[in-house]
Scaffold this motif. Sequence first.
Motif, mmCIF file in Angstrom:
data_model
loop_
_atom_site.group_PDB
_atom_site.id
_atom_site.type_symbol
_atom_site.label_atom_id
_atom_site.label_comp_id
_atom_site.label_asym_id
_atom_site.label_seq_id
_atom_site.Cartn_x
_atom_site.Cartn_y
_atom_site.Cartn_z
ATOM 1 N N ASN A 13 0.602 2.137 -3.418
ATOM 2 C CA ASN A 13 1.695 1.341 -2.863
ATOM 3 C C ASN A 13 1.250 -0.071 -2.512
ATOM 4 O O ASN A 13 2.019 -1.029 -2.650
ATOM 5 N N ARG A 14 0.017 -0.208 -2.054
ATOM 6 C CA ARG A 14 -0.489 -1.554 -1.765
ATOM 7 C C ARG A 14 -0.582 -2.385 -3.050
ATOM 8 O O ARG A 14 -0.275 -3.581 -3.050
ATOM 9 N N LYS A 15 -0.983 -1.736 -4.125
ATOM 10 C CA LYS A 15 -1.029 -2.434 -5.411
ATOM 11 C C LYS A 15 0.379 -2.800 -5.878
ATOM 12 O O LYS A 15 0.594 -3.878 -6.443
ATOM 13 N N ILE A 16 1.330 -1.899 -5.633
ATOM 14 C CA ILE A 16 2.716 -2.187 -6.004
ATOM 15 C C ILE A 16 3.249 -3.374 -5.209
ATOM 16 O O ILE A 16 3.923 -4.254 -5.753
ATOM 17 N N LEU A 17 2.929 -3.425 -3.917
ATOM 18 C CA LEU A 17 3.389 -4.552 -3.095
ATOM 19 C C LEU A 17 2.760 -5.870 -3.545
ATOM 20 O O LEU A 17 3.396 -6.925 -3.499
ATOM 21 N N LEU A 47 4.759 14.785 -0.610
ATOM 22 C CA LEU A 47 3.487 15.167 0.008
ATOM 23 C C LEU A 47 2.973 14.118 1.004
ATOM 24 O O LEU A 47 2.545 14.481 2.106
ATOM 25 N N PRO A 48 2.987 12.820 0.659
ATOM 26 C CA PRO A 48 2.519 11.835 1.656
ATOM 27 C C PRO A 48 3.380 11.819 2.914
ATOM 28 O O PRO A 48 2.864 11.683 4.024
ATOM 29 N N ALA A 49 4.702 11.950 2.743
ATOM 30 C CA ALA A 49 5.604 11.969 3.906
ATOM 31 C C ALA A 49 5.324 13.182 4.785
ATOM 32 O O ALA A 49 5.317 13.091 6.015
ATOM 33 N N ILE A 96 -3.945 12.981 -1.118
ATOM 34 C CA ILE A 96 -2.727 12.484 -1.765
ATOM 35 C C ILE A 96 -2.169 11.287 -1.012
ATOM 36 O O ILE A 96 -1.763 10.279 -1.603
ATOM 37 N N TYR A 97 -2.170 11.379 0.319
ATOM 38 C CA TYR A 97 -1.674 10.273 1.141
ATOM 39 C C TYR A 97 -2.507 9.012 0.913
ATOM 40 O O TYR A 97 -1.954 7.911 0.749
ATOM 41 N N GLU A 98 -3.819 9.143 0.897
ATOM 42 C CA GLU A 98 -4.687 7.979 0.717
ATOM 43 C C GLU A 98 -4.514 7.378 -0.678
ATOM 44 O O GLU A 98 -4.510 6.143 -0.834
ATOM 45 N N MET A 99 -4.363 8.221 -1.688
ATOM 46 C CA MET A 99 -4.133 7.721 -3.046
ATOM 47 C C MET A 99 -2.802 6.987 -3.133
ATOM 48 O O MET A 99 -2.701 5.931 -3.763
ATOM 49 N N ASN A 100 -1.777 7.542 -2.482
ATOM 50 C CA ASN A 100 -0.464 6.894 -2.521
ATOM 51 C C ASN A 100 -0.469 5.581 -1.746
ATOM 52 O O ASN A 100 0.183 4.609 -2.149
ATOM 53 N N THR A 101 -1.206 5.549 -0.640
ATOM 54 C CA THR A 101 -1.325 4.312 0.127
ATOM 55 C C THR A 101 -1.942 3.202 -0.723
ATOM 56 O O THR A 101 -1.440 2.064 -0.751
ATOM 57 N N GLY A 114 1.970 4.095 3.120
ATOM 58 C CA GLY A 114 1.627 5.195 2.236
ATOM 59 C C GLY A 114 2.554 6.377 2.310
ATOM 60 O O GLY A 114 2.350 7.382 1.625
ATOM 61 N N GLU A 115 3.599 6.276 3.127
ATOM 62 C CA GLU A 115 4.443 7.444 3.402
ATOM 63 C C GLU A 115 5.382 7.789 2.251
ATOM 64 O O GLU A 115 5.644 8.963 1.983
ATOM 65 N N ARG A 116 5.922 6.781 1.587
ATOM 66 C CA ARG A 116 6.924 7.032 0.558
ATOM 67 C C ARG A 116 6.352 6.822 -0.845
ATOM 68 O O ARG A 116 5.726 5.809 -1.122
ATOM 69 N N MET A 117 6.553 7.787 -1.720
ATOM 70 C CA MET A 117 6.101 7.644 -3.096
ATOM 71 C C MET A 117 7.129 6.822 -3.874
ATOM 72 O O MET A 117 8.339 7.002 -3.714
ATOM 73 N N MET A 118 6.643 5.893 -4.710
ATOM 74 C CA MET A 118 7.516 5.017 -5.491
ATOM 75 C C MET A 118 7.209 5.168 -6.982
ATOM 76 O O MET A 118 6.049 5.349 -7.360
ATOM 77 N N ASN A 119 8.256 5.062 -7.788
ATOM 78 C CA ASN A 119 8.083 5.122 -9.235
ATOM 79 C C ASN A 119 8.077 3.718 -9.826
ATOM 80 O O ASN A 119 7.048 3.199 -10.215
ATOM 81 N N ASP A 120 9.252 3.117 -9.862
ATOM 82 C CA ASP A 120 9.412 1.802 -10.478
ATOM 83 C C ASP A 120 9.648 0.729 -9.425
ATOM 84 O O ASP A 120 9.924 1.027 -8.263
ATOM 85 N N ILE A 121 9.589 -0.511 -9.881
ATOM 86 C CA ILE A 121 10.012 -1.650 -9.078
ATOM 87 C C ILE A 121 11.387 -2.052 -9.591
ATOM 88 O O ILE A 121 11.526 -2.520 -10.726
#
Length: 372
Positions: free
Chosen positions: A83-87, A48-50, A75-80, A122-129
Amino acid sequence: MNKKELFYFIGKCLTIQKHSDFRDEMIRKVDKVDWYDFVSLCSDHLVLPAIYVRLVKANVLGYLPDELVDHLRQIYEMNTERNRKILTQVSAITELLNKESIKPTFLKGVAYILDDVYSDVGERMMNDIDFLVDETDYLKCAGLLKSKGYQQEEETPGYIDVADSKHYPRLFHPEWVAAVEIHRIPVDQAYLNQFNSSLIDQEKVIAKKLSGCYVPSDKHKLLHSFIHSQLSNEGHLYGMISLRGLCDLSKLAERYSLNEVLPFIEPKRKAIAYFALADRILGEERAFFGRRNIAYSILKVKHALGLRFKIFRTIFRSLIFFSQRIIGGYILLPISAIFFKRKREYLMRRLRDDSWLKNHRQIWGHFFSRRL
């Protein structure tokens, strides 16, 4: 629009910036698309974000229903934000390991973000690190993360030797958003001849967005993506194609030719089949893959039947499940245990461990209760 047609429609949405004719076609079909099914299928495939980013760049949002645009943007804003938290989490892990002179090599989704495969965070959804370290540092890394509050979701069963596993059991931290998998080896044992730590080390590059860590070369990103999707996860066997995987493939192919990575892949016929079907779904036209093979035809048919007919999915996947369990687990493993000491020891550890018997029953229970 049936499910197969919708799947191909979404595939072309993922490359819409390359196809002005499809943009015009999409605008004409706005009233004919079931946007609820569109969102549902995109959500299932984590794109969806992509999709939102692609449609923004194609300047078509103004033609779509307002409710759809609002949902995609949300959805895009939530994923962004996620992802920032993941980074930030990735940065903290890297800093922790660097203090012990360990430089991790991040894999898959995190590697794509760190190396600007996806320029929009925010384009790509990620699960794990996922990250790879030298085998000598493998268990040490797990200890370091545990010392900082990471913990396993479940206790490791006694029949599993963590020291010989592909990756350490998933680690979670109550203050971070993503689970972590520390890899001893990058792929399953069966595929190490074509993709292993030594090969990665020869070509790995410093991550563009974070110092103190590496990512695989673009060639190895492509190779890993294929092995993970079509071999380890048995996509080729089941005829399953991930739209997120196709999105990764499309982005990586802009940086490294699929023709050039093909000589490093085995079996090549499966790679050609996957790349050719990916081209068809995404609306790409690469001359090399005009050479169709029987594996391509079979994969295309399995994928199409799986999309259109639930009864096919149920019967076909059931046959594979039963054959793998009965032939592989109940016949071949005991036979091999007669001749190989390591197999015999492994089998005895499993049979003596109550947790394995419990997990084994759960696998069968899940199979009979799941919606295929």
